[in-house]
Design an enzyme around this catalytic site. Structure first.
Site, mmCIF file in Angstrom:
data_model
loop_
_atom_site.group_PDB
_atom_site.id
_atom_site.type_symbol
_atom_site.label_atom_id
_atom_site.label_comp_id
_atom_site.label_asym_id
_atom_site.label_seq_id
_atom_site.Cartn_x
_atom_site.Cartn_y
_atom_site.Cartn_z
ATOM 1 N N ARG A 11 0.816 -1.155 0.220
ATOM 2 C CA ARG A 11 0.198 -0.102 -0.082
ATOM 3 C C ARG A 11 0.897 1.271 0.350
ATOM 4 O O ARG A 11 2.018 0.702 0.032
ATOM 5 C CB ARG A 11 -0.757 -0.431 0.926
ATOM 6 C CG ARG A 11 -1.453 -1.588 1.628
ATOM 7 C CD ARG A 11 -2.846 -0.813 2.501
ATOM 8 N NE ARG A 11 -2.286 -0.810 3.949
ATOM 9 C CZ ARG A 11 -2.708 -0.909 4.311
ATOM 10 N NH1 ARG A 11 -3.722 0.138 4.965
ATOM 11 N NH2 ARG A 11 -2.487 -0.693 6.454
ATOM 12 N N ALA A 99 14.305 2.595 2.505
ATOM 13 C CA ALA A 99 14.084 4.125 2.644
ATOM 14 C C ALA A 99 13.509 4.244 3.950
ATOM 15 O O ALA A 99 13.267 4.919 4.988
ATOM 16 C CB ALA A 99 13.762 4.881 1.842
ATOM 17 N N ASP A 100 11.714 3.310 4.315
ATOM 18 C CA ASP A 100 11.077 3.362 5.388
ATOM 19 C C ASP A 100 12.324 2.880 6.809
ATOM 20 O O ASP A 100 11.544 3.515 7.377
ATOM 21 C CB ASP A 100 10.233 1.856 4.884
ATOM 22 C CG ASP A 100 10.368 0.806 4.703
ATOM 23 O OD1 ASP A 100 12.026 0.594 4.435
ATOM 24 O OD2 ASP A 100 9.541 -0.531 4.915
ATOM 25 N N ASP A 120 8.285 -2.462 12.088
ATOM 26 C CA ASP A 120 7.398 -2.052 11.619
ATOM 27 C C ASP A 120 7.036 -2.923 10.478
ATOM 28 O O ASP A 120 8.184 -4.408 10.427
ATOM 29 C CB ASP A 120 7.898 -1.270 10.071
ATOM 30 C CG ASP A 120 7.286 -0.809 9.215
ATOM 31 O OD1 ASP A 120 6.085 -0.952 8.642
ATOM 32 O OD2 ASP A 120 7.628 -0.070 8.435
HETATM 33 N N1 LIG Z 1 -6.512 -2.056 4.567
HETATM 34 C C1 LIG Z 1 -5.899 -3.248 4.222
HETATM 35 N N2 LIG Z 1 -4.985 -2.843 3.440
HETATM 36 C C2 LIG Z 1 -3.579 -3.956 3.373
HETATM 37 N N3 LIG Z 1 -3.015 -4.431 4.337
HETATM 38 C C3 LIG Z 1 -3.735 -4.503 5.262
HETATM 39 C C4 LIG Z 1 -4.505 -3.865 5.489
HETATM 40 N N4 LIG Z 1 -5.031 -3.445 7.108
HETATM 41 C C5 LIG Z 1 -3.873 -3.992 7.804
HETATM 42 N N5 LIG Z 1 -3.193 -4.592 6.850
HETATM 43 C C6 LIG Z 1 -2.373 -5.675 6.913
HETATM 44 O O1 LIG Z 1 -1.130 -5.128 6.936
HETATM 45 C C7 LIG Z 1 -0.269 -5.704 6.202
HETATM 46 C C8 LIG Z 1 1.248 -5.059 5.180
HETATM 47 O O2 LIG Z 1 0.931 -3.729 5.844
HETATM 48 P P1 LIG Z 1 1.387 -1.701 6.042
HETATM 49 O O3 LIG Z 1 0.246 -1.568 4.665
HETATM 50 O O4 LIG Z 1 1.994 -1.266 6.488
HETATM 51 O O5 LIG Z 1 2.566 -2.562 4.166
HETATM 52 P P2 LIG Z 1 2.983 -1.395 3.332
HETATM 53 O O6 LIG Z 1 3.619 -0.126 3.844
HETATM 54 O O7 LIG Z 1 3.280 -1.760 1.908
HETATM 55 O O8 LIG Z 1 4.264 -2.451 3.333
HETATM 56 P P3 LIG Z 1 5.880 -2.571 3.746
HETATM 57 O O9 LIG Z 1 6.542 -1.394 3.842
HETATM 58 O O10 LIG Z 1 6.757 -4.104 4.680
HETATM 59 O O11 LIG Z 1 6.322 -2.586 2.018
HETATM 60 C C9 LIG Z 1 -0.410 -6.501 5.450
HETATM 61 O O12 LIG Z 1 0.026 -7.967 6.355
HETATM 62 C C10 LIG Z 1 -1.995 -7.191 6.489
HETATM 63 O O13 LIG Z 1 -1.710 -7.430 6.827
HETATM 64 C C1 LIG Z 2 12.469 -5.224 4.063
HETATM 65 C C2 LIG Z 2 11.289 -4.236 3.376
HETATM 66 C C3 LIG Z 2 10.271 -5.147 2.582
HETATM 67 C C4 LIG Z 2 10.227 -3.773 4.475
HETATM 68 O O1 LIG Z 2 9.662 -2.340 4.071
HETATM 69 C C5 LIG Z 2 12.223 -2.777 2.926
HETATM 70 O O2 LIG Z 2 13.031 -1.703 3.670
HETATM 71 C C6 LIG Z 2 13.639 -3.362 1.629
HETATM 72 O O3 LIG Z 2 12.758 -3.738 1.050
HETATM 73 N N1 LIG Z 2 14.457 -2.980 2.308
HETATM 74 C C7 LIG Z 2 15.398 -3.601 1.335
HETATM 75 C C8 LIG Z 2 16.481 -4.481 2.427
HETATM 76 C C9 LIG Z 2 17.437 -3.805 3.575
HETATM 77 O O4 LIG Z 2 16.594 -2.529 4.467
HETATM 78 O O5 LIG Z 2 18.656 -4.351 3.904
HETATM 79 K K LIG Z 3 6.349 0.524 5.326
#
Ligand SMILES: Nc1ncnc2c1ncn2[C@@H]1O[C@H](COP(=O)(O)OP(=O)(O)OP(=O)(O)O)[C@@H](O)[C@H]1O
Ligand SMILES: CC(C)(CO)[C@@H](O)C(=O)NCCC(=O)O
Ligand SMILES: [K+]
Length: 244
Positions: A11, A99-100, A120
């Site tokens: 997302r 970066a996150d 996270d």
């Molecule tokens: N509305 C939603 N849509 C998708 N995932 C959700 C939602 N609400 C909770 N989740 C949970 O959040 C997790 C994904 O987290 P988040 O949305 O923070 O991911 P992201 O920022 O895309 O991930 P990342 O930074 O790790 O790539 C999923 O494992 C899911 O269980």
């Molecule tokens: C581990 C994730 C996927 C978490 O969002 C992200 O921080 C990422 O793609 N990192 C690259 C690998 C690293 O952080 O060493």
């Molecule tokens: K994230």
């Protein structure tokens, strides 16, 4: 107004803000034609865009193009750094760190100077430790909840189940219970390890962010929920860069 975007693997989260206040915020998807789902009125207020992303290079380029077109404003990406304002990255090659993670740690560093862990829980789970001197001590990368469910479903021929978001950790008595309780049990074990590490490393707080943050808190993680940690770090860095 500046538009800030945290684009993860699943997302994206955004907020529209000036120096000290957030006017609006929301979530979107890189898959959508309008990835931000922002109204035209809000889009009209955007003068610059700052993005923190861990998406693939292909998706990053696509996002930059669509946001630039949508907002008619310059787009800048922010990446992991060696150090900033006393926070020091443990990676030798900081360009490899998502970066996150850096922006989340920096968001935490602004308000917490007593040593902390950042957890996270997104598509992947990351754990990072920072001591009271601002030294990043390193961290962990683990599969996220949906990722683990997906791999069980895809890679084990006889595992069929309905995922639930339950928190029960007692031994299961059906495939569904064994899988669902198993994942909760695994998360609970991770929580115990984070608590033990925090004690050993004298970190006084655990900050939790990501889509599954509340689930971890529900499983007993004594953490502070900070849903916008990555965006806060990104906003602070953008402001510091703008002020020279
Ligand atoms: N509305 C939603 N849509 C998708 N995932 C959700 C939602 N609400 C909770 N989740 C949970 O959040 C997790 C994904 O987290 P988040 O949305 O923070 O991911 P992201 O920022 O895309 O991930 P990342 O930074 O790790 O790539 C999923 O494992 C899911 O269980
Ligand atoms: C581990 C994730 C996927 C978490 O969002 C992200 O921080 C990422 O793609 N990192 C690259 C690998 C690293 O952080 O060493
Ligand atoms: K994230």
């Amino acid at each position: 107004m500046n538009l800030f975007i945290d684009a993860g693997n699943t997302r994206l989260k955004w907020c529209l803000a000036n120096q000290d206040e957030v006017l609006a915020s929301g979530t979107g998807s890189l898959e959508d034609e309008n990835p931000l789902g922002m109204s035209g009125e809000l889009i009209g207020k955007v003068v610059s865009v700052a993005i923190s992303t861990v998406a693939s290079e292909e998706r990053r380029t696509h996002l930059a193009g669509s946001v630039e077109k949508l907002c008619q404003a310059p787009v800048r990406f922010y990446w992991s750094e060696q150090s900033r304002n006393g926070l020091m990255n443990a990676y030798q090659d900081v360009s490899r760190m998502g970066a996150d993670r850096w922006h989340g740690m920096y968001g935490a560093w602004l308000d917490h100077r007593q040593g902390f862990a950042v957890l996270d829980a997104g598509s992947a789970v990351t754990v990072d430790y920072v001591d009271r001197h601002g030294q990043h001590l390193g961290g962990y990368i683990l599969p996220g909840l949906q990722m683990m469910l997906r791999s069980l479903r895809t890679d084990a021929a006889r595992i069929w189940f309905d995922p639930d978001q339950g928190l029960a950790t007692d031994p299961g008595k059906s495939t569904g219970e064994c899988v669902n309780h198993g994942l909760a049990w695994l998360s609970a074990a991770m929580i115990e390890r984070v608590i033990a590490d925090a004690r050993k490393l004298s970190l006084s707080e655990i900050l939790v962010t990501g889509g599954d943050a509340d689930r971890l808190i529900g499983l007993g993680l004594p953490g502070i929920s900070c849903p916008d940690l990555v965006l806060s770090g990104l906003r602070a860095i953008h402001a510091e860069e703008a002020s020279g």
